[in-house]
Design a protein around this motif. Structure first.
Motif, mmCIF file in Angstrom:
data_model
loop_
_atom_site.group_PDB
_atom_site.id
_atom_site.type_symbol
_atom_site.label_atom_id
_atom_site.label_comp_id
_atom_site.label_asym_id
_atom_site.label_seq_id
_atom_site.Cartn_x
_atom_site.Cartn_y
_atom_site.Cartn_z
ATOM 1 N N ASP A 217 0.836 -1.210 0.000
ATOM 2 C CA ASP A 217 0.000 0.000 0.000
ATOM 3 C C ASP A 217 0.867 1.255 0.000
ATOM 4 O O ASP A 217 0.577 2.232 -0.698
ATOM 5 C CB ASP A 217 -0.926 0.005 1.225
ATOM 6 C CG ASP A 217 -1.939 -1.135 1.172
ATOM 7 O OD1 ASP A 217 -2.158 -1.691 0.066
ATOM 8 O OD2 ASP A 217 -2.510 -1.491 2.235
ATOM 9 N N LEU A 218 1.939 1.220 0.780
ATOM 10 C CA LEU A 218 2.849 2.368 0.827
ATOM 11 C C LEU A 218 3.520 2.556 -0.544
ATOM 12 O O LEU A 218 3.662 3.688 -1.029
ATOM 13 C CB LEU A 218 3.893 2.154 1.929
ATOM 14 C CG LEU A 218 4.925 3.258 2.116
ATOM 15 C CD1 LEU A 218 4.256 4.586 2.456
ATOM 16 C CD2 LEU A 218 5.927 2.881 3.212
ATOM 17 N N ALA A 219 3.898 1.441 -1.168
ATOM 18 C CA ALA A 219 4.533 1.507 -2.491
ATOM 19 C C ALA A 219 3.591 2.178 -3.501
ATOM 20 O O ALA A 219 4.039 2.957 -4.349
ATOM 21 C CB ALA A 219 4.931 0.106 -2.955
ATOM 22 N N LYS A 220 2.308 1.891 -3.386
ATOM 23 C CA LYS A 220 1.334 2.510 -4.311
ATOM 24 C C LYS A 220 1.349 4.032 -4.170
ATOM 25 O O LYS A 220 1.242 4.761 -5.150
ATOM 26 C CB LYS A 220 -0.076 1.974 -4.030
ATOM 27 C CG LYS A 220 -0.296 0.569 -4.578
ATOM 28 C CD LYS A 220 -1.694 0.065 -4.252
ATOM 29 C CE LYS A 220 -1.783 -1.415 -4.596
ATOM 30 N NZ LYS A 220 -2.866 -2.096 -3.864
ATOM 31 N N LEU A 221 1.516 4.491 -2.935
ATOM 32 C CA LEU A 221 1.554 5.945 -2.703
ATOM 33 C C LEU A 221 2.833 6.577 -3.257
ATOM 34 O O LEU A 221 2.849 7.758 -3.600
ATOM 35 C CB LEU A 221 1.519 6.238 -1.199
ATOM 36 C CG LEU A 221 0.208 6.013 -0.469
ATOM 37 C CD1 LEU A 221 0.400 6.319 1.019
ATOM 38 C CD2 LEU A 221 -0.873 6.920 -1.061
ATOM 39 N N LEU A 222 3.896 5.782 -3.304
ATOM 40 C CA LEU A 222 5.205 6.352 -3.677
ATOM 41 C C LEU A 222 5.569 6.088 -5.133
ATOM 42 O O LEU A 222 6.625 6.513 -5.598
ATOM 43 C CB LEU A 222 6.305 5.763 -2.773
ATOM 44 C CG LEU A 222 6.165 6.034 -1.268
ATOM 45 C CD1 LEU A 222 7.295 5.337 -0.505
ATOM 46 C CD2 LEU A 222 6.185 7.529 -0.974
ATOM 47 N N ILE A 223 4.693 5.399 -5.852
ATOM 48 C CA ILE A 223 5.027 4.869 -7.181
ATOM 49 C C ILE A 223 5.594 5.914 -8.146
ATOM 50 O O ILE A 223 6.507 5.629 -8.912
ATOM 51 C CB ILE A 223 3.798 4.143 -7.773
ATOM 52 C CG1 ILE A 223 4.139 3.467 -9.089
ATOM 53 C CG2 ILE A 223 2.614 5.042 -7.950
ATOM 54 C CD1 ILE A 223 3.036 2.547 -9.577
ATOM 55 N N ALA A 224 5.082 7.135 -8.069
ATOM 56 C CA ALA A 224 5.509 8.130 -9.064
ATOM 57 C C ALA A 224 6.546 9.110 -8.524
ATOM 58 O O ALA A 224 6.895 10.090 -9.190
ATOM 59 C CB ALA A 224 4.282 8.897 -9.558
ATOM 60 N N GLU A 225 7.070 8.841 -7.332
ATOM 61 C CA GLU A 225 8.037 9.782 -6.750
ATOM 62 C C GLU A 225 9.376 9.741 -7.495
ATOM 63 O O GLU A 225 9.733 8.740 -8.108
ATOM 64 C CB GLU A 225 8.287 9.451 -5.271
ATOM 65 C CG GLU A 225 7.075 9.630 -4.392
ATOM 66 C CD GLU A 225 6.513 11.037 -4.413
ATOM 67 O OE1 GLU A 225 7.265 11.990 -4.699
ATOM 68 O OE2 GLU A 225 5.298 11.177 -4.166
ATOM 69 N N GLN A 226 10.115 10.830 -7.385
ATOM 70 C CA GLN A 226 11.449 10.917 -8.000
ATOM 71 C C GLN A 226 12.509 10.444 -7.027
ATOM 72 O O GLN A 226 13.596 10.043 -7.435
ATOM 73 C CB GLN A 226 11.773 12.386 -8.329
ATOM 74 C CG GLN A 226 10.816 13.059 -9.269
ATOM 75 C CD GLN A 226 11.108 12.652 -10.694
ATOM 76 O OE1 GLN A 226 12.253 12.423 -11.035
ATOM 77 N NE2 GLN A 226 10.072 12.537 -11.509
#
Ligand code: UD1
Ligand code: M6R
Length: 371
Positions: A217-226
């Motif tokens: 779930d956390l990965a989904k939130l961070l998926i588009a981060e640089q």
């Protein structure tokens, strides 16, 4: 064989309760009371006196193996009473740094074939140091060329990103600290707590693996981060470096492990409301310092994800926007073994969600046999 798993990295993360059990098998020796009394590392028993008398212990490795040594350094300093220094193998060679006859040089390598580590070993042999290997691969070049050593017995690791070897390396080095420390009175309490902690560690690792869905779930939130920063200190400075290395090498996302004590000396300038920051603040002697780091990052509107001990989420979260990852608390020197696992899971899920090759990241090889 990946069994029920989709990728080797996933399998190797989830088999850590078993790989750690194998690493310790036959090495924790029970006394008359059936309580574990002492540590026996068969490959080192004839060399312990020399190691205890050495002027310095120098850990040498690359990548994840270097990070594992960094995680174990404090317990080695505490129990052995011998100064411990760290060398990245290539940097030692670049500098032709000092290695003496009175040194114990410990070479840490999963594959046992890494060119830089092997060349650093040749260099240390020429300089007359006692050379100790910590490797996963029986018959490897490093296992053959060192004077003595310990096999970590984690089982073959296929994923290019090292996971189970990292945790087994830390456990072997904690056992190394216990073996060198011997049964001096001044070490007694720490030794008993560490041995008890080792015995229970596979159970705690099983418990922390239950965070799998939470990390997805956390990965989904961070998926588009640089970018992702990871702040740690003390026993968990290594966790910050290793967590960031996992994210960068498989998820192909810029990530940096930062020594929290260095925050005000530069990294604080990066903090804004967009950049995600993981802060490791599990219970140990550095806890209150990390609480103050969290407050300062929050004051600059940092987007915080705090890793804390079970039951501490409310105590460490400065506000609603902060996410907490609660992990089981273990003996401080073993906490890095538990704390890396949510970050391994995060890196794994980020990679799959971003559509990259988990087991063979671009440009990388499992074993780096050229300089
Ligand atoms: C050894 C046996 C293990 C057996 C156990 C029973 C091997 C490989 N291990 O394990 O199968 O169950 O005895 O007592 O046969 N070494 C190095 N450099 C390294 C790693 C190891 O020189 O980097 C040397 C050690 O000093 C030792 C030998 O290799 O002489 C085996 O090391 P290790 O497998 O760790 O020893 P044990 O745990 O005693
Ligand atoms: O086989 P070694 O432990 O000597 O390998 C050292 C590094 O190349 C290795 O740990 C590398 O950093 C990993 N891909 C990290 O996951």
């Amino acid at each position: 064989n990946k069994g029920k798993y989709e990728h080797y990295m996933q399998k190797e993360i989830h088999e850590q309760p078993e790989s750690l059990t194998t690493t310790m098998r036959g090495r924790l020796i029970r006394g008359g009371s059936h309580k574990v009394k002492t540590v026996l590392l068969g490959g080192l028993k004839d060399h312990l006196k020399t190691i205890r008398r050495s002027r310095r212990i120098v850990f040498i490795g690359c990548g994840t193996s270097y990070n594992a040594a960094l995680a174990a350094r404090p317990i080695l300093e505490e129990l052995s009473g011998v100064p411990v220094t760290m060398e990245v193998a290539s940097d030692l060679l670049d500098r032709q740094g000092p290695i003496y006859r009175e040194d114990t040089a410990v070479f840490v390598s999963q594959s046992g074939e890494t060119a830089d580590t092997l060349l650093a070993l040749e260099y240390a042999l020429e300089n007359g140091a006692l050379c100790v290997g910590i490797t996963n691969t029986v018959g490897s070049a490093i296992a053959r060329h060192t004077h003595c050593g310990v096999h970590i017995n984690a089982g073959a690791e296929i994923g290019v990103a090292s996971t189970k070897a990292y945790t087994s390396q830390i456990v072997v080095m904690a056992m190394l600290a216990l073996a060198i420390g011997g049964d001096t009175i001044s070490n007694e309490a720490k030794r008993e707590a560490t041995i008890d902690g080792l015995i229970d560690l596979p159970n705690k690792v099983r418990e922390v693996l239950q965070l799998d869905q939470e990390m997805k779930d956390l990965a989904k939130l961070l998926i588009a981060e640089q970018s992702l920063l990871v702040f740690g200190r003390g026993y968990n400075y290594a966790t910050a470096l290793e967590g960031a290395l996992k994210v960068k090498e498989v998820a192909l996302m810029h990530s940096e492990g930062i020594l929290a004590g260095e925050m005000k000396h530069g990294p604080l300038a990066l903090v804004d409301e967009n950049l995600p920051i993981v802060v490791i603040a599990t219970r140990d002697a550095c806890f209150s310092k990390q609480q103050s780091v969290i407050q300062q990052l929050h004051a600059r509107k940092g987007r915080l994800i705090v890793m804390c001990s079970k039951g501490d989420a409310a105590a460490v979260s400065p506000g609603e926007s902060c996410r907490a990852i609660e992990v089981p608390q273990v003996e401080d020197c073993l906490q890095p073994v538990v704390n890396i696992i949510p970050l391994q899971l995060l890196a794994y899920h980020l990679t799959v969600l971003r559509g990259f090759n988990v087991d063979q990241p671009r440009n990388l090889a499992k074993s780096v046999t050229t300089q």
